[in-house]
Design a protein around this motif. Structure first.
Motif, short mmCIF file in Angstrom:
data_model
loop_
_atom_site.label_atom_id
_atom_site.label_comp_id
_atom_site.label_asym_id
_atom_site.label_seq_id
_atom_site.Cartn_x
_atom_site.Cartn_y
_atom_site.Cartn_z
N HIS A 1 8.14 32.31 4.95
CA HIS A 1 7.07 31.20 4.70
C HIS A 1 6.15 31.84 3.74
N PHE A 2 5.82 32.93 3.85
CA PHE A 2 4.73 33.46 3.20
C PHE A 2 5.28 33.87 1.61
N LEU A 3 6.51 34.14 1.75
CA LEU A 3 7.04 34.83 0.42
C LEU A 3 7.70 33.75 -0.27
N ARG A 4 7.78 32.57 0.05
CA ARG A 4 8.15 31.19 -0.66
C ARG A 4 7.60 31.35 -2.17
N THR A 5 8.41 30.92 -3.08
CA THR A 5 8.12 30.85 -4.40
C THR A 5 6.78 29.60 -4.47
N GLU A 6 7.12 28.91 -3.73
CA GLU A 6 6.06 27.65 -3.52
C GLU A 6 5.01 27.80 -2.75
N PRO A 7 3.76 28.41 -3.02
CA PRO A 7 2.80 29.04 -2.19
C PRO A 7 2.25 28.09 -1.54
N PHE A 8 2.79 27.29 -0.74
CA PHE A 8 2.08 26.30 0.00
C PHE A 8 1.57 26.93 1.11
N ARG B 1 8.78 37.92 12.11
CA ARG B 1 9.96 37.36 11.49
C ARG B 1 10.33 36.12 12.04
N SER B 2 11.15 35.47 11.28
CA SER B 2 11.44 34.04 11.79
C SER B 2 12.44 34.19 12.75
N ASN B 3 13.18 35.14 12.91
CA ASN B 3 14.10 35.12 14.33
C ASN B 3 13.26 36.03 15.32
N TYR B 4 12.13 35.99 15.36
CA TYR B 4 11.34 36.66 16.44
C TYR B 4 11.96 36.21 17.75
N SER B 5 12.29 37.41 18.44
CA SER B 5 12.95 37.23 19.80
C SER B 5 12.02 37.90 20.78
N LYS B 6 12.49 37.96 22.10
CA LYS B 6 11.52 38.07 23.30
C LYS B 6 11.33 39.52 23.28
N ASN B 7 11.99 40.45 22.59
CA ASN B 7 11.90 41.90 22.77
C ASN B 7 11.10 42.51 21.53
N ASP B 8 10.64 41.52 20.51
CA ASP B 8 9.86 41.83 19.65
C ASP B 8 8.42 42.06 20.06
N PRO B 9 7.62 42.77 19.78
CA PRO B 9 6.22 43.10 20.14
C PRO B 9 5.38 41.93 19.85
N LEU B 10 4.62 41.49 20.25
CA LEU B 10 3.60 40.82 19.92
C LEU B 10 2.56 41.20 18.52
N PRO B 11 1.98 40.13 17.95
CA PRO B 11 1.15 40.84 16.92
C PRO B 11 0.38 41.61 17.32
N ARG B 12 -0.25 42.64 16.69
CA ARG B 12 -1.06 43.64 17.41
C ARG B 12 -2.46 43.03 17.82
N PHE B 13 -3.06 42.34 16.97
CA PHE B 13 -4.36 41.47 17.44
C PHE B 13 -4.27 40.86 18.60
N VAL B 14 -3.12 40.23 18.99
CA VAL B 14 -3.24 39.74 20.24
C VAL B 14 -3.08 40.77 21.32
N LEU B 15 -2.37 41.82 21.07
CA LEU B 15 -2.50 43.03 22.19
C LEU B 15 -3.71 43.54 22.34
#
Lengths: 216, 216
Positions: free
Chosen positions: B71-78, B103-117
């Motif tokens: 989403h962030f890297l889209r050419t359209e900077p919405f 990652r858009s395919n974030y899965s159960k095992n991926d870590p939470l964003p650090r700022f929530v941890l």
DNA sequence: TTGAAAGCGTTACCAA
DNA sequence: TTGGTAACGCTTTCAA
């Protein structure tokens, strides 16, 4: 309620000093206690408080990131990519990135980014061309700066640059090899070092090939 | 060396409590002392330490911002625009934005964003579609979320949405009015509510106009 | 190898 | 209207 170092210490039956040492992975802690403490930390879902930590260590754990708004909103997400890359690396080093955009026509009277005013960053990354006034004022505050894709005469700081001259040469050479005779150059802001460097490379290549040069 | 509230207090000849009150613009301070203290603050170029402040107030002064990398890297900077807008507003409220992509395919095992941890944020903005697993796990942590341009069945949170159905209707109606007969629909991820809503509006308009519909 | 305690810069309560 | 001071959660000496 978020658990603190005290909770961990109590539950593990050690002092908070010990817990702190375990967290910083200090080697003068017995493997046994370390294991024990680590287990409690996990069970309590404990994470050290950033503010407390920052307060005593006199660090902020943040890196400022400055670019001009028009750079950031470009359709070509070049700077967005650089920002993202910085964020990835920062994450690795346990840093957060504080991004702020400034107006490209930033003037002496505009306020400094808030994170430089209240010293919420340990250092700053400046991406792309930003007004020199701004740079000077940040430098005054003695905050370290790293430049990305921009260079300033102040030889104060680390700079990460692209070899734009060579890039210009390569591109032009390619067209020359294809036996094109009228090769133009389209650039953006000619005051941006990257652009003028590319123009430079373009010119060099043309001169070497003794072709006429045309500038659009 | 950065000056502290103590330096201000000493130089102004008042207590640190008084300085603190002046800073928070408390009304039970005489205009006179206030003026005096303010002058010293300016002369010392004093800014309160964020970490100290955060530590006692139990706030972080940060807002997390999550979107998927694509989403962030889209050419359209919405989404880039939404991020920037958030940053502007946050600035007004003396907040910083901590951006992180997942990652858009974030899965159960991926870590939470650090700022929530490590609880470095007081709340989180989620822009665009993100994996539901991620949302659930953040919700578990009891961190408030605001959604922008995405909606989830969990009616936990404030949501800022675009009327995509109506948008789809408007666009389609426009083409119908121009007497076009074969009107197609090109969308992205049909699972994204925004897209399916637009498709919906498109269909509604077509049905109303009793035209054939074709989907690309 | 571990613990006690000082100190970081604020805020907020209670006294003065 | 002001000041003294505990408390916030952690790191870091210095002792034990």
């Amino acid at each position: 309620m978020k658990s603190t170092i005290k909770d961990v210490a109590k539950k593990a039956g050690v002092s908070i000093a010990t817990v702190s040492l375990v967290i910083s992975d200090n080697d003068r802690i017995s493997t046994e206690t370390k294991k024990k403490v680590l287990k409690v930390i996990k069970s309590l879902n404990y994470y050290p408080s950033r503010s407390a930590r920052d307060l005593v260590s006199k660090k902020t754990g943040n890196i400022g990131f400055i670019l001009t708004d028009d750079h950031f909103l470009r359709t070509e997400p070049f700077y967005t990519r650089i920002f993202l890359g910085s964020e990835f690396e920062a994450r690795d080093g346990n840093y957060y990135i504080l991004l702020t955009t400034v107006r490209s026509n930033y003037s002496k009277n505009d306020p400094l980014p808030r994170f430089v005013l209240d010293r919420s960053v340990d250092g700053i990354i400046i991406a792309g061309k930003v007004p020199n006034t701004l740079i000077d004022r940040i430098l005054e505050q003695k905050i370290p700066i790293v430049f990305v894709d921009y260079t300033t005469n102040a030889n104060c700081c680390s700079q990460i640059l692209i070899d734009n001259i060579h890039g210009g040469i390569l591109a032009t050479d390619h067209l020359i090899e294809l036996e094109h005779k009228n090769i133009g150059f389209i650039g953006g802001d000619i005051n941006h070092p990257s652009i003028s460097d590319r123009l430079n490379g373009y010119k060099q290549a043309l001169e070497k090939a003794e072709l006429n040069q045309k500038r659009i």
